[in-house]
Design an enzyme around this catalytic site. Structure first.
Site, PDB file in Angstrom:
ATOM      1  N   GLU A   1       0.889  -1.177   0.000  1.00  0.00           N
ATOM      2  CA  GLU A   1       0.000   0.000   0.000  1.00  0.00           C
ATOM      3  C   GLU A   1       0.914   1.209   0.000  1.00  0.00           C
ATOM      4  O   GLU A   1       1.574   1.494   1.005  1.00  0.00           O
ATOM      5  CB  GLU A   1      -0.889   0.007   1.252  1.00  0.00           C
ATOM      6  CG  GLU A   1      -1.734  -1.240   1.449  1.00  0.00           C
ATOM      7  CD  GLU A   1      -2.885  -1.336   0.466  1.00  0.00           C
ATOM      8  OE1 GLU A   1      -3.257  -0.308  -0.125  1.00  0.00           O
ATOM      9  OE2 GLU A   1      -3.407  -2.443   0.280  1.00  0.00           O
TER      10      GLU A   1
ATOM     11  N   CYS B   1      -2.069   9.264   2.711  1.00  0.00           N
ATOM     12  CA  CYS B   1      -1.832   8.717   1.356  1.00  0.00           C
ATOM     13  C   CYS B   1      -2.937   9.146   0.401  1.00  0.00           C
ATOM     14  O   CYS B   1      -2.697   9.353  -0.782  1.00  0.00           O
ATOM     15  CB  CYS B   1      -1.745   7.197   1.414  1.00  0.00           C
ATOM     16  SG  CYS B   1      -3.152   6.424   2.216  1.00  0.00           S
TER      17      CYS B   1
END
Ligand code: NAD
Length: 508
Positions: free
Chosen positions: A238, A272
């Site tokens: 990720e 993110c």
């Protein structure tokens, strides 16, 4: 922030510089023994079954709710983020995730029958079962030190694995806090443990575990994959993002401005899924810029006190302040203009806070539009047509998520089909992270694999296909021994099975 004294990490608040805790540094040489102990503990954990594991996770959820203030204070101390950010994005996520995985894991992993459509499967039965991998190594970053270790550890645990977390060396305290919570909730010793330290500890962990769940930058993700390739250990990555918000003239502009500011500045932009690029349709560009500016001017920044003290906290990692400042300065030098804020911020030598900043007239080639800034910066640009904005949004190495602000759902669906990203939302960025039924995927340099949903727990398992034999004598001829006659019979049977459909027969 962190420094090490001998075998201990000394953690200081990025907001104040005060020492807020210490953590024992793991010895990379001892990692194989740590992982062996976890593997041993994991066998009993798996034997507890879904019901036993669910009980522990639900008990942890109750304790987390009871100890909410302590969890938030730990997060705030080591990250310098505001109390509200820790409560909304970490504590709330943790509570939801504990309940989600406790209740849903069994449904995602129970053995299920599979229909076989091949003619060769006639009379056979089949099913797929999921077994835990063994020990999962979770390597996590500093920006959400409670939510992100939990996001991977919980599905891994519910699948019956043991977990060793390697938190960021900047923020190990939240993971250690979770370890204490799980122990009090009745999790057997060794099932969840923390290996604090730096890249060397992470590499030793990768070498020893059965599966790696990594969250962090794309550059480090590539190193993790390379290291794991040595032992053919599966990885889930990720990684970073450069998420776009696309604002059309028909959107509710006030709402769009609220969302862009909130999700661009949340956690000082160190998310993110942050809004990192804003594309605004030409006719409303100036009006929208003014709406953004009005909102950003209201934000209060400083060391976080208790609830309600500030909206924007500190830059959590050393070096991050410099990256944001460089992105702003380079954009200004190349023709962008400051609408609010500007480069830098914070006392000289103590650059802990970067001003919340809105830039206009940015160009797609600028670093602030191409590289992950990871700071409180909203670069804004204008566009004329749907085709143009689609091309420009996709001209990016990242592909985590994007948001379209519009009243036209058909347009949103068209863009959703064309945007190269793992998630495309309508009128609401980031919030899908908490919708754990939905898989979250990173395209391009934003990742490999899935988090959340069915995909987000099956990745922590080894799948096994179980095929039943036919009942009674086999109707198909055996291939051996060959004979001219037998070969002809088989060929005739195959031709009959796959012959061209007769006109009007409806067969395909
Ligand atoms: P980072 O890549 O520097 O570090 C992440 C972790 O990797 C840390 O624990 C670190 O100690 C470890 N590490 C460092 N070098 C390593 C190596 N050579 N081998 C193995 N592990 C190593 O990331 P960061 O600066 O802590 O976090 C910010 C990044 O994380 C941003 O790019 C952000 O977008 C990304 N992120 C992604 C998601 C997501 O879900 N996609 C979520 C949060 C953060």
């Amino acid at each position: 922030m962190v420094s090490s004294v001998g075998e201990r990490l000394v953690i200081t608040s990025p907001a104040t510089g005060a020492v807020v805790g210490e953590a024992d540094c793991s010895d990379p040489a001892a990692m194989p023994a740590t992982v062996d102990a976890a593997r041993e503990a994991g066998r009993d954990w798996e034997a507890m079954g879904f019901a036993g594991r669910t009980r522990v996770l639900l008990s942890a959820r109750r304790l987390l709710a009871e100890r909410a203030e302590s969890a938030i204070a730990t997060i705030v101390a080591e990250t310098g983020k505001p109390w509200e950010d820790a409560q909304s994005a970490e504590l709330t996520f943790g509570l939801l995730a504990l309940g989600f995985w406790a209740r849903r894991a069994e449904g995602f992993l129970c053995e299920r029958g599979r229909r076989i459509r091949s003619p060769l499967g006639l009379g056979r039965s089949a099913s797929v079962a999921y077994s835990p991998c063994g020990v999962v190594g979770v390597i996590s970053p500093w920006n959400y030190p409670l939510a992100l270790p939990l996001a991977d550890a919980l599905p891994a645990l519910m699948a019956g694995n043991a977990v060793v977390v390697k938190p960021s060396e900047l923020t190990p305290l939240s993971s250690i806090w979770i370890e204490g919570l799980f122990a009090d909730a009745g999790m057997p010793p060794g099932v969840f443990s923390v290996a604090a330290g730096d890249a060397e500890v992470a590499a030793a962990l990768i070498d020893a575990v059965d599966m790696v769940a990594f969250t962090g930058s794309s550059a480090t993700g590539a190193k993790v994959m390379e290291r794991a390739a040595r032992t053919l250990t599966p990885v889930n990555l990720e990684l970073g993002g450069k998420d776009a918000a696309i604002v059309f003239a028909d959107a509710d502009l006030g709402r769009a401005a609220d969302r862009c500011v909130y999700y661009g500045m949340l956690n000082s932009g160190q998310t993110c899924l942050s809004v990192e690029r804003v594309f605004v349709e030409e006719p409303v560009h100036d009006r929208f810029l003014a709406l953004l500016a009005d909102r950003v001017r209201l934000l209060r920044q400083g060391p976080p006190g208790g609830p309600g003290s500030v909206e924007i906290g500190a830059m959590a990692a050393p070096g991050q302040h410099r990256i944001v400042t460089e992105h702003v300065e380079e954009a200004l030098a190349a023709g962008a203009r400051v609408v609010v804020g500007g480069p830098g911020g914070g006392a000289p030598g103590e650059e802990r806070f970067h001003r919340p900043t809105v830039l206009a007239d940015v160009a797609d080639e600028m670093r602030c539009m191409r590289e992950e800034t990871f700071g409180p910066l909203l670069p804004v640009t204008r566009f004329s047509t749907e085709e143009e904005v689609l091309r420009r949004v996709n001209d990016c190495t990242y592909g985590l998520a994007a948001t379209v602000f519009t009243a036209d759902r058909d347009r949103w669906r068209r863009l959703a089909a064309g945007i190269e990203a793992g998630t495309v939302s309508l009128n609401e960025p980031v919030a899908h992270f908490a919708l754990m039924d939905l898989p979250m995927n990173g395209w391009k340099d934003s990742g490999l694999g899935s988090r959340h949903g069915r995909e987000g727990i099956r990745k922590f398992c080894r799948a096994k296909t179980i095929v039943g034999a036919r009942r009674g004598p086999s109707p198909a001829p055996h291939l051996y021994p060959f004979s001219r006659w037998r070969t002809r019979v088989i060929l005739t049977a195959l031709r009959a099975t796959f012959r061209r459909p007769r006109r009007g027969s409806g067969r395909s």
